[in-house]
Design a protein around this motif. Structure first.
Motif: not given
Ligand code: SF4
Length: 701
Positions: A15, A17-18, A20-22, A48-49, A51, A198-199
């Motif tokens: 991912c 975005y954040c 967390v690194g999903c 996943l969130c 985003k 979020p995750v």
């Molecule tokens: Fe992406 Fe959301 Fe996971 Fe963050 S928590 S890495 S924004 S999917």
């Protein structure tokens, strides 16, 4: 969930975005991403969130840059309210790569020749790969000849890193957030994981359901309060007082761990003496929490067999941000809550690669792996690796660079993927600085607010169009793979940086990011036993990693800390007032941050259809009583003014907001929160006080 049978191919990546690194999979058809699915990554286990799941379409936005642009003669630099990012050609003209790169580099090379290396600076990006961060800081250090290189860590966790480096000898987390599942007590402070990580928040919920006592310490209420054992709302800026009062209880009641302190730390006597007068009764007026509540959470944390502390930018973005982190570190060390499963200290990192970009050296005072530039021996190793002498003086930080532009020192900049015309504090000041630059090169996906100040704009590939590694908040190095080709003539950042470096006379000839990664391994012991091939095979390896066939260490510092003598250090603190306390003229506290749907300055998420439709307008979040006092109905307009500017936004009720406080997200250019924020810096982390500015509210029509 989409129809995977409809896809031509699936590409595994991370991912964008954040922190967390999903891990995710792009399902691609006809060179377009149909949908995204979570993979079974170590930090997301398929989750996943919003985003990660829906924010994948911004690379295909009509305003995407597909050719290099050069400013037309006579067009003034600055934000034009009528500027149309979909039609930037009135301000800029298209150019070939050759012409644009020659012009971009020539302006910087000439400034270096006439004004010296200290006239140039660069901002890299935590949205790019580790390899791109490495190349960018190498270009500044080797090509520009200075250490004036920084990135958004200066605006998020620089103070946390300063405290962790000082007290533990390492700036990264001591344990992953998955360890929360093994903790008896988890403290979340100055963070709002359900919105910003979020995750990771799903792990905290799961832990709470399994019996972990979740303690939330924050001025503002949040969704995770529903899972909390205790949720204490402290006064904005009262955090150092609260944490010291907890230390006073733990030490005064003998709840600390003397065996751990004797074996693993130094400076406990100074801490003990320092907190002796900071009783809950003495600190309660400063932090707004009742003495008995302070005692209760201190006893719960100290009495647990395994406990963790997580924090976010509510802790770090203060003039006392480093002191805040020092306090949290003292709590963990006093109670022996590091080095074992279910224990640890974890600053939740913001962007998807802010950990990796920091590790790779996008920091003005340290070389890769946090090796101080002023240490001649450490510097010599990089001089040997790169075949040139390096500047010995620490460079300027993000906000200092803006000041240095207006002071006439910095005259040329190369900005890759950062958006200081939206993200810096006191934007009128930051935008005046950008406009004053004699030569500005911006590399990005769109004509961002910062790009509107540029002389040359270089069109870059989006994350889903690139291959490279990123490092998440858990120290997991992960491989992202290109799912799409960049549109038009857009190019991967590593390719563009290399072209710029060649115009500085550097004979770089990297054919693929894996070659850059191989060079990084020669300068960064943190990457020992992590190879590109291993990442291709395993997808994710945590550092530090003890052997080629061993998993990385999820929990570190079981035996010793990476400081001289192997001991961690207590660093006592005293409460300090905010830089700009509220007063009769400006009686309300302004705090800023992100929304679940919008990422930082909105360059990506506001160009993502689902995310922008869910949160299309700038809003001010206020307590119901505050709105009542103003006489503004939800959905009405509210004006917020500070000593630096004023904006008007839609008022939104937030029952979690305390009275006397307003929250504004900083993603909206039409009501840019950072026009209002205070540029005062933490003296150690050099991070601005985004979380506290004195403001006044009024109804607006
Ligand atoms: Fe992406 Fe959301 Fe996971 Fe963050 S928590 S890495 S924004 S999917």
């Amino acid at each position: 969930r989409g129809d995977s049978a409809a896809a031509d191919r699936r590409v595994d990546s991370i991912c964008p975005y954040c922190g967390v690194g999903c891990q995710l999979t792009y399902h691609v058809k006809d060179e377009q991403i149909l949908f995204v699915e979570g993979r079974n990554g170590p930090s997301n286990q398929g989750r996943l969130c919003v985003k990660g799941r829906f924010g994948f379409d911004y690379p295909g936005h009509p305003a995407r840059l597909t050719r290099p642009l050069i400013r037309r003669p006579g067009v003034p630099k600055g934000l034009d309210p009528d500027f149309d990012p979909a039609r930037p050609l009135t301000h800029f003209r298209e150019a070939s790569w050759e012409e644009a790169l020659d012009l971009a580099a020539r302006g910087l090379v000439e400034l270096k020749a006439t004004q010296g290396p200290d006239a140039l600076a660069g901002f890299g990006s935590a949205k790019c790969s580790n390899e791109e961060a490495w190349l960018f800081q190498k270009l500044v250090r080797v090509g520009f000849g200075s250490n004036h290189v920084d990135h958004c860590t200066r605006l998020c966790h620089a103070s946390s890193v300063a405290a962790l480096m000082e007290c533990l000898g390492s700036g990264a987390v001591t344990a992953s957030f998955m360890q929360a599942l093994q903790a008896e007590v988890v403290i979340l402070t100055g963070c709002n994981p359900a919105v910003n990580h979020p995750v990771a928040a799903t792990y905290f919920k799961q832990a709470a359901r399994n019996g972990t006592k979740l303690i939330i310490l924050d001025p503002r209420g949040q969704a995770l309060d529903a899972y909390a054992w205790r949720s204490l709302r402290f006064s904005p800026g009262g955090d150092v007082a609260l944490f010291n009062a907890m230390l006073n209880v733990i030490i005064g009641e003998g709840l600390y761990d003397p065996a751990y302190i004797d074996a693993h730390t130094e400076g406990f006597a100074a801490l003990k003496a320092g907190v002796v007068d900071m009783t809950p009764e003495a600190m309660s007026p400063l932090c707004g929490v009742a003495p008995e509540a302070i005692r209760e959470v201190a006893r719960a944390y100290a009495g647990a067999e395994r406990a963790m502390i997580f924090w976010g930018m509510g802790i770090s973005q203060h003039v006392h941000g480093t002191d805040n982190a020092r306090c949290l570190i003292s709590l963990a060390l006093a109670c022996g809550h590091t080095g074992r499963p279910g224990t640890g200290l974890h600053p939740l990192r913001g962007q998807n690669n802010v950990q990796g970009a920091s590790d790779a050296g996008l920091i003005p005072m340290v070389l890769p792996d946090y090796q101080p530039v002023g240490d001649a021996q450490l510097r010599a190793a990089f001089e040997a690796l790169w075949g040139t002498e390096l500047a010995p003086d620490p460079g300027l930080t993000v906000v200092e660079i803006m000041d240095a532009i207006l002071a006439g020192q910095i005259r040329g900049m190369y900005i890759l993927g950062e958006n200081p015309a939206m993200s810096d504090p006191d934007l009128n000041h930051a935008r005046a600085a950008l406009a004053a630059l004699e030569h500005l090169v911006v590399q990005d996906l769109f004509v961002t607010e910062t790009a509107q100040f540029a002389d040359v704009i270089l069109p870059a590939a989006a994350w889903s169009e690139k291959t490279g590694t990123v490092t998440n908040t858990n120290r997991q190095v992960q491989l992202g793979r290109a799912a799409l080709a960049p549109p038009g003539e857009a190019k991967p950042d590593w390719w563009i940086i290399q072209q710029m470096a060649r115009r500085f006379g550097l004979g770089w000839d990297y054919a693929h990011p894996r070659e850059v990664f191989a060079e990084m391994k020669r300068g960064m012991h943190s990457l020992d036993h992590i190879t590109w091939e291993r990442l291709e095979r395993e997808g994710s390896v945590t550092y530090p990693c003890p052997a080629d066939d061993a998993p990385g260490q999820d929990v570190v510092f079981a035996d010793a800390f990476p400081r001289a003598g192997g001991r961690a250090r207590f660093s006592p603190t005293r409460p300090l007032p905010p830089d700009e306390p509220v007063d009769a003229a400006y009686p309300v506290v302004l705090t800023t941050g992100r929304l679940l749907e919008h990422w930082h300055t909105g360059a990506m998420t506001r160009r993502s259809r689902v995310l922008d439709e869910r949160e299309p307008e700038a809003a001010a979040f206020l307590a119901p009583a505050e709105l009542g006092r103003l006489g503004v109905a939800p959905g009405g307009a509210v004006r917020i003014a500070t000593r630096r500017g004023a904006i008007t936004l839609t008022a939104r009720v937030d029952p979690g907001m305390p009275e006397g406080m307003v929250f504004v997200p900083f993603a909206f250019v039409e009501a840019a929160a950072n026009l209002l924020t205070n540029p005062a810096l933490d003296p150690d982390g050099k991070i601005p006080e985004f979380k506290y500015a004195a403001c006044r509210l009024s109804p607006a029509s």
